[in-house]
Design an enzyme around this catalytic site. Structure first.
Site, PDB file in Angstrom:
ATOM      1  N   HIS A 187       0.871  -1.174   0.000  1.00 37.09           N
ATOM      2  CA  HIS A 187       0.000   0.000   0.000  1.00 37.09           C
ATOM      3  C   HIS A 187       0.905   1.220   0.000  1.00 37.09           C
ATOM      4  O   HIS A 187       1.693   1.417   0.915  1.00 37.09           O
ATOM      5  CB  HIS A 187      -0.898   0.002   1.241  1.00 37.09           C
ATOM      6  N   CYS A 188       0.828   2.008  -1.037  1.00 38.27           N
ATOM      7  CA  CYS A 188       1.732   3.137  -1.173  1.00 38.27           C
ATOM      8  C   CYS A 188       1.051   4.427  -0.708  1.00 38.27           C
ATOM      9  O   CYS A 188       0.092   4.865  -1.327  1.00 38.27           O
ATOM     10  CB  CYS A 188       2.152   3.283  -2.642  1.00 38.27           C
ATOM     11  N   PRO A 189       1.507   5.033   0.384  1.00 36.85           N
ATOM     12  CA  PRO A 189       0.857   6.265   0.837  1.00 36.85           C
ATOM     13  C   PRO A 189       1.117   7.451  -0.086  1.00 36.85           C
ATOM     14  O   PRO A 189       0.281   8.346  -0.193  1.00 36.85           O
ATOM     15  CB  PRO A 189       1.471   6.511   2.216  1.00 36.85           C
ATOM     16  N   GLY A 192      -1.423   7.004  -2.590  1.00 37.82           N
ATOM     17  CA  GLY A 192      -2.757   7.020  -2.000  1.00 37.82           C
ATOM     18  C   GLY A 192      -3.606   5.843  -2.397  1.00 37.82           C
ATOM     19  O   GLY A 192      -4.822   5.941  -2.460  1.00 37.82           O
TER      20      GLY A 192
END
Lengths: 465, 159
Positions: A187-189, A192
């Site tokens: 999950h790449c912040p 997003g």
């Protein structure tokens, strides 16, 4: 960790669930709903379901802002000088790279990463049944796993308690988005969103093009300062004369280059060996992990084939069908749910009505309610009311109006003088006169009742003692 | 001939659902979409084994065609990459084309084979490609020996 409690699925609960039926009741009369509106995961949808984002997408504006600001400064300060001294292609290349980076970023952020929709209740019950029959009924093993053979290698499939299904291989549940994602990478912040099967190629092109862009800008800035210092001034003097912004975005470029280049290199390795970040971190296929020989069962054992499959393979479709309309089958229980709500209210009101026509309407409603064969979903108080409705509907209407019991549905003689009817009066009477009828009755249901009782203006009522 | 082609909506709403049988995915060849060809025991007296196996085999071949990695898919991928993936917004991918073929095939199979036997296949894409769902409806007639009479009696009783 998410809720891992084993909850047996009750097959009886597979029929109408009251809360969903209620939702559909309220919305059914307004417009058909799209599936994204009832999506159970923690995602946000825009443009009527066309765009999907994770709920916490706070850093995406920062990413976009950094890219835009850095490129803006580059175009504003470096390009005029370099165009004059070098070539006009500098801003052209910069522009092309910038557009590519932004498009890839937006595509990564707004694409469904490969979310697996949750199991339908029937499916979940079927899986539970299979698990129960295979194992002992007294002992419930904690995380349920199923072992399968993939290319002659044993792979464990885990059971997902949220999605109520055995996860396909390479699928993982993202706790931030509360979804199972196929070929889950991470999950790449910054982006997003989760990175999974469907948007991995966009993510990869984003980081590769971003590495090129940052390296390009860095190179241009160095060239700019060098050229300035060569024009008779020393390097330090050149930097001092330049606007203060140069050191700032030089620093940004310098640090981001190392992290972006490092990330690109890492993902290139992953692509070449057909691995995901998740598998690499967990060391699922690492040779030093287990005693038995284990290799990646998904790899094609050729770097070029792995790269081509991951990046240029067929684009799988989105499984969640965000923009589809909710099926009509779910509206059918909604119809019965609305009629479930009606009998108690109609019964209440009927206690104050004094015309035969009301009784006919009531009988019709009750008969259709019986026909549906579903249990009323209200409190126990309302169900006896409904039952009394059906029992008193059949006998003669000349019941004594002065019966003390508030739950008796008195049928007043038609000839009794009745004050004129109005819906507000009806509501006041309901709430003030008889506490037994003081149920929480929202006005929409009352207005629906008014619609059913067609000749409402003629209906009067006698307040009960 | 027309009587054998039943209105599937009518089947869904008039006949009562007994149970649903699920054919799970077969992962023995990796993550490609394949369904198990094992015949479920609940359907023993409802449909011939060969018919269902044939349906599953054809579906599997469709999925293989959709996910085939070869010249055309590489071309599509490279073209998409070169246009910064904008082309996906305009063009229908090969996978989507094959999915349309699959839904047409399932519809046809339902009309010809499964509805007369009181069964209904659900397109796997509607279940997230996890299972092939077969809805088993109440068998009011004598079963597969006289399919049209059993369905007509079901239809008349529902009215």
């Amino acid at each position: 960790m998410k809720n891992c409690e084993y909850q047996q699925i009750d097959p009886r609960a597979l029929s109408v669930s009251p809360s969903s039926a209620q939702n559909h009741t309220e919305k059914r009369v307004q417009r058909p709903r799209r599936k994204w509106e009832v999506f159970p995961g923690k995602n946000r949808f825009y443009c009527d379901g066309r765009i999907i984002l994770a709920r916490q997408s706070g850093v995406l504006p920062l990413t976009l802002g950094l890219i835009v600001v850095t490129c803006g400064l580059f175009f504003a300060f470096d390009c005029p000088f370099l165009v004059k001294h070098l070539t006009v292609f500098i801003p052209v290349i910069g522009g092309v790279l910038f557009v590519f980076v932004v498009l890839s970023l937006l595509r990564t952020s707004f694409t469904d990463p490969g979310i697996l929709p949750r199991a339908t209740p029937d499916e979940a019950a079927d899986v539970e049944k299979q698990i129960d029959t295979s194992g002992s009924s007294t002992y419930r093993p904690p995380p349920r796993t199923k072992e399968i053979l993939i290319n002659q290698q044993v792979v464990k499939l885990k059971y997902c308690f949220t999605c109520k299904t055995f996860r396909p291989p390479r699928t993982s549940h993202c706790s931030l988005c509360d979804n199972c994602v196929e070929r889950f990478d991470h999950h790449c912040p910054w982006v997003g969103n989760c990175v999974g099967k469907r948007n991995y190629r966009f993510f990869y092109s984003f980081i590769i093009s971003l590495s090129f862009l940052t390296s390009f800008i860095f190179g241009c800035v160095i060239t700019h300062i060098t050229l300035r210092s060569q024009a008779g001034k020393s390097l330090v003097q050149a930097i001092q004369e330049s606007p203060a912004r140069y050191p700032l975005y030089l620093v940004i470029c310098f640090f981001s280059i190392w992290s972006i280049l490092g990330l690109s290199g890492f993902h290139t390795y992953l692509v070449a060996s057909n691995l995901t970040t998740n598998e690499d971190i967990k060391g699922s296929w690492s040779s030093k992990r287990a005693a038995e020989e284990s290799g990646n069962p998904y790899s094609y054992n050729s770097i070029i084939t792995n790269c081509c499959v991951t990046l240029c393979g067929p684009m799988p479709p989105s499984l969640i069908d965000r923009r589809g309309f909710l099926p009509i089958d779910e509206a059918i229980p909604a119809a019965s749910a609305s009629e479930i709500e009606l009998p108690p209210f109609v019964a209440k009101n009927d206690a104050h009505m004094c015309t035969q026509s009301t009784k006919d309407v009531l009988e019709r409603v009750v008969h259709s309610f019986d026909y549906q064969g579903l249990c009323p979903t209200g409190t126990p108080k309302t169900s006896p009311l409904a039952l009394e409705v059906s029992s008193t509907a059949a006998p003669s209407p000349e019941t004594s109006p002065s019966a003390g019991c508030s739950r008796q549905l008195a049928r007043h003689p038609v000839a009794a003088p009745c004050p004129p009817f109005s819906s507000s009066n009806k509501r006041d009477s309901l709430h003030s006169i008889n506490p037994a009828f003081r149920l929480a009755s929202p006005s929409p249901s009352l207005s629906r009742t008014t619609l059913i009782l067609g000749d409402a203006p003629d209906i009067g009522f006698i307040p009960l003692p | 001939m027309a009587t054998e082609f039943h209105n599937l909506q009518e089947l869904r709403h008039s006949a009562s659902l007994v149970t649903k049988v699920f054919i799970q995915r077969d992962y023995s060849e990796g993550t490609v979409c394949r369904f198990q060809s094992k015949f479920p025991s609940e359907l023993d007296n409802r449909i011939e084994r060969t018919l269902l196996e044939e349906t599953v085999k054809t579906l599997n071949s469709y999925y293989v065609e959709a996910e085939k990695i070869g010249g055309q898919s590489y071309l599509e991928g490279c073209l998409a990459c070169a246009t910064a993936y904008i082309i996906f917004l305009c063009m229908e991918t090969r996978y989507e084309k094959v999915l349309k073929k699959i839904s047409g095939y399932i519809q046809e199979q339902n009309e010809k084979i499964y509805a007369p036997r009181g069964l209904l296949l659900t397109d796997p894409i509607e279940r997230g490609m996890r299972v092939l769902e077969i809805s088993v409806f109440e068998d009011r007639g004598s079963g597969s020996s006289s399919p049209s009479s059993s369905m007509s009696s079901a239809g008349s009783s529902a009215r």
